[in-house]
Design a protein around this motif. Structure first.
Motif, short mmCIF file in Angstrom:
data_model
loop_
_atom_site.label_atom_id
_atom_site.label_comp_id
_atom_site.label_asym_id
_atom_site.label_seq_id
_atom_site.Cartn_x
_atom_site.Cartn_y
_atom_site.Cartn_z
N GLY A 208 0.87 -2.37 7.47
CA GLY A 208 0.34 -1.01 7.50
C GLY A 208 0.66 -0.20 6.25
O GLY A 208 0.29 0.97 6.18
N GLU A 209 1.34 -0.80 5.28
CA GLU A 209 1.68 -0.08 4.05
C GLU A 209 0.43 0.09 3.19
O GLU A 209 -0.31 -0.86 2.94
CB GLU A 209 2.74 -0.86 3.27
CG GLU A 209 3.11 -0.20 1.94
CD GLU A 209 3.98 -1.11 1.07
OE1 GLU A 209 4.33 -0.66 -0.04
OE2 GLU A 209 4.26 -2.24 1.48
N GLU A 210 0.20 1.31 2.73
CA GLU A 210 -0.93 1.57 1.85
C GLU A 210 -0.53 1.34 0.41
O GLU A 210 0.49 1.85 -0.05
CB GLU A 210 -1.44 3.00 2.04
CG GLU A 210 -2.67 3.32 1.19
CD GLU A 210 -3.26 4.69 1.48
OE1 GLU A 210 -3.89 4.83 2.55
OE2 GLU A 210 -3.07 5.61 0.66
N ARG A 211 -1.34 0.57 -0.30
CA ARG A 211 -1.08 0.28 -1.71
C ARG A 211 -2.28 0.71 -2.53
O ARG A 211 -3.43 0.49 -2.15
CB ARG A 211 -0.83 -1.22 -1.90
CG ARG A 211 0.39 -1.76 -1.20
CD ARG A 211 1.66 -1.45 -1.98
NE ARG A 211 1.61 -1.98 -3.33
CZ ARG A 211 1.92 -3.26 -3.64
NH1 ARG A 211 2.30 -4.11 -2.69
NH2 ARG A 211 1.86 -3.67 -4.89
N HIS A 212 -2.02 1.31 -3.68
CA HIS A 212 -3.09 1.67 -4.61
C HIS A 212 -3.05 0.70 -5.78
O HIS A 212 -2.06 0.63 -6.51
CB HIS A 212 -2.91 3.11 -5.10
CG HIS A 212 -3.26 4.14 -4.07
ND1 HIS A 212 -3.53 5.45 -4.38
CD2 HIS A 212 -3.40 4.05 -2.73
CE1 HIS A 212 -3.81 6.11 -3.28
NE2 HIS A 212 -3.74 5.28 -2.27
N ILE A 213 -4.14 -0.05 -5.93
CA ILE A 213 -4.23 -1.06 -6.99
C ILE A 213 -5.14 -0.53 -8.09
O ILE A 213 -6.31 -0.23 -7.85
CB ILE A 213 -4.78 -2.38 -6.43
CG1 ILE A 213 -3.94 -2.86 -5.23
CG2 ILE A 213 -4.84 -3.44 -7.53
CD1 ILE A 213 -2.50 -3.12 -5.55
N ARG A 214 -4.59 -0.43 -9.27
CA ARG A 214 -5.39 0.07 -10.40
C ARG A 214 -6.44 -0.97 -10.79
O ARG A 214 -6.14 -2.16 -10.92
CB ARG A 214 -4.49 0.38 -11.60
CG ARG A 214 -5.25 1.03 -12.76
CD ARG A 214 -4.31 1.43 -13.88
NE ARG A 214 -5.03 2.12 -14.93
CZ ARG A 214 -5.33 3.41 -14.93
NH1 ARG A 214 -4.93 4.16 -13.91
NH2 ARG A 214 -6.00 3.97 -15.91
N VAL A 215 -7.67 -0.52 -10.95
CA VAL A 215 -8.77 -1.42 -11.30
C VAL A 215 -8.86 -1.52 -12.82
O VAL A 215 -9.13 -0.52 -13.50
CB VAL A 215 -10.10 -0.91 -10.71
CG1 VAL A 215 -11.21 -1.92 -10.98
CG2 VAL A 215 -9.96 -0.67 -9.22
N GLY A 216 -8.60 -2.71 -13.33
CA GLY A 216 -8.54 -2.85 -14.79
C GLY A 216 -9.50 -3.86 -15.36
O GLY A 216 -9.22 -4.46 -16.41
N GLY A 217 -10.62 -4.10 -14.67
CA GLY A 217 -11.57 -5.09 -15.16
C GLY A 217 -12.40 -4.58 -16.33
O GLY A 217 -12.33 -3.41 -16.70
N ARG A 218 -13.21 -5.46 -16.88
CA ARG A 218 -14.03 -5.09 -18.04
C ARG A 218 -15.41 -4.58 -17.64
O ARG A 218 -16.17 -4.11 -18.49
CB ARG A 218 -14.18 -6.30 -18.96
CG ARG A 218 -12.86 -6.76 -19.57
CD ARG A 218 -13.03 -8.08 -20.31
NE ARG A 218 -14.05 -7.96 -21.35
CZ ARG A 218 -14.66 -9.01 -21.89
NH1 ARG A 218 -14.38 -10.23 -21.48
NH2 ARG A 218 -15.56 -8.83 -22.84
N LEU A 219 -15.74 -4.68 -16.34
CA LEU A 219 -17.07 -4.24 -15.90
C LEU A 219 -16.94 -3.13 -14.87
O LEU A 219 -16.26 -3.27 -13.87
CB LEU A 219 -17.84 -5.42 -15.28
CG LEU A 219 -19.23 -5.06 -14.73
CD1 LEU A 219 -20.16 -4.56 -15.83
CD2 LEU A 219 -19.84 -6.26 -14.01
N THR A 220 -17.62 -2.02 -15.14
CA THR A 220 -17.70 -0.89 -14.22
C THR A 220 -19.18 -0.60 -13.95
O THR A 220 -20.00 -0.66 -14.87
CB THR A 220 -17.03 0.36 -14.82
OG1 THR A 220 -15.64 0.11 -15.01
CG2 THR A 220 -17.19 1.56 -13.91
#
Length: 303
Positions: A208-220
């Motif tokens: 149940g822990e909320e994690r924020h993962i930074r999106v670091g890909g080359r395509l947006t």
């Protein structure tokens, strides 16, 4: 005497500045207006109007009563309009904002039946992944997916989808499959730029822990379907709703990444401006969508 008639006569006298013009506006005799106002003052035990040979004006108490009376009369008029509208057959033009991928794959395939059932309604679907301002931009309704932010808008839940992290088999073979959330920092993450969380994925562990993962890909991209195609091409890992994924995971075109994570369901809502009643044309469309999506679970979507 009828209280509303007394109120209407008094308000009309104040608005028109005299009994003669008020009578002409109401389509009754001057004596009838005078009787209504006199009866109102007698019932309230207060003088509401200052009367002279040249003009009529509200007293201080009359002015305060006028403000409340206009609100009451407006509410009564809206109530009458509501009943009349609800008895009318649904008709008129509807302007609806729909997310692009959901609109193409799910709404556009259903509207033919709706238009056939309601020949007096015309439908303008505006496909756009941004959150439009309904009232300011002239929309009757919008379909929104995910967590609803606090607002004055009314909402009706139509269905649920599910967010899944996926990647192509060839990508995972070349880069290796992540085993835990922290491993995502070493991968190409395909970013949906309209996320309410900005450049972060909001994920939950089984605990149940909320994690924020930074999106670091080359395509947006600002459209989920384009990210789906990119993931299929092996360009990285995407976080996509099940209504876009369809059967792509079941048939092996994509593979679910970190499948043991807590599943994230996404509500699909019809949102519309607040008001005392919903116009028949809008109620008909919302009811149609709710019935059309009834029984479809988060894992039942077909692309």
């Amino acid at each position: 005497m009828d209280r509303l008639s007394e109120m209407e006569a008094f308000v009309s006298v104040v608005d028109q500045g005299g009994f003669t013009d008020a009578a002409r506006k109401m389509g009754v005799s001057k004596s009838a207006v005078s009787k209504h106002v006199s009866a109102l003052e007698a019932r309230l035990g207060a003088r509401l109007l200052n009367r002279t040979t040249r003009r009529v004006s509200p007293t201080e108490i009359g002015l305060a009563y006028y403000d409340r009376a206009t609100t009451v009369l407006s509410g009564a008029s809206e109530a009458d309009e509501m009943v009349n509208a609800m008895q009318d057959a649904p008709r008129g033009a509807l302007r609806v904002s729909v997310p692009v991928s959901f609109g193409i794959s799910q709404v556009s395939t259903r509207v033919g039946k709706f238009l056939s059932e309601y020949p007096d309604i015309s439908l303008n679907l505006v496909l756009d992944d941004r959150f439009v301002e309904l009232v300011a931009e002239g929309f009757d309704m919008a379909i929104r997916i995910g967590h609803l932010e606090d607002s004055t808008l009314r909402a009706r839940k139509l269905a649920e989808s599910r967010a899944m992290m996926v990647a192509a088999p060839q990508y995972l073979k070349a880069q290796g499959a992540p085993q835990r959330l922290d491993d995502l920092s070493e991968h190409l993450l395909l970013h949906y730029s309209n996320l309410s969380t900005g450049n972060f994925w909001r994920l939950h562990t089984n605990a149940g822990e909320e994690r924020h993962i930074r999106v670091g890909g080359r395509l947006t991209a600002n459209n989920g379907e384009s990210l789906f195609k990119a993931a299929e091409s092996g360009l990285g890992i995407a976080l996509l709703p099940s209504f876009i994924l369809g059967e792509s995971v079941n048939d092996g075109r994509l593979v679910e990444v970190l499948p043991d994570l807590q599943k994230q369901n996404l509500g699909i809502y019809a949102v519309y401006p607040p008001g005392r009643f919903v116009q028949p044309k809008l109620r008909a469309f919302i009811d149609f969508l709710a019935q059309s999506f009834k029984g479809i679970g988060p894992d039942d979507w077909q692309s």
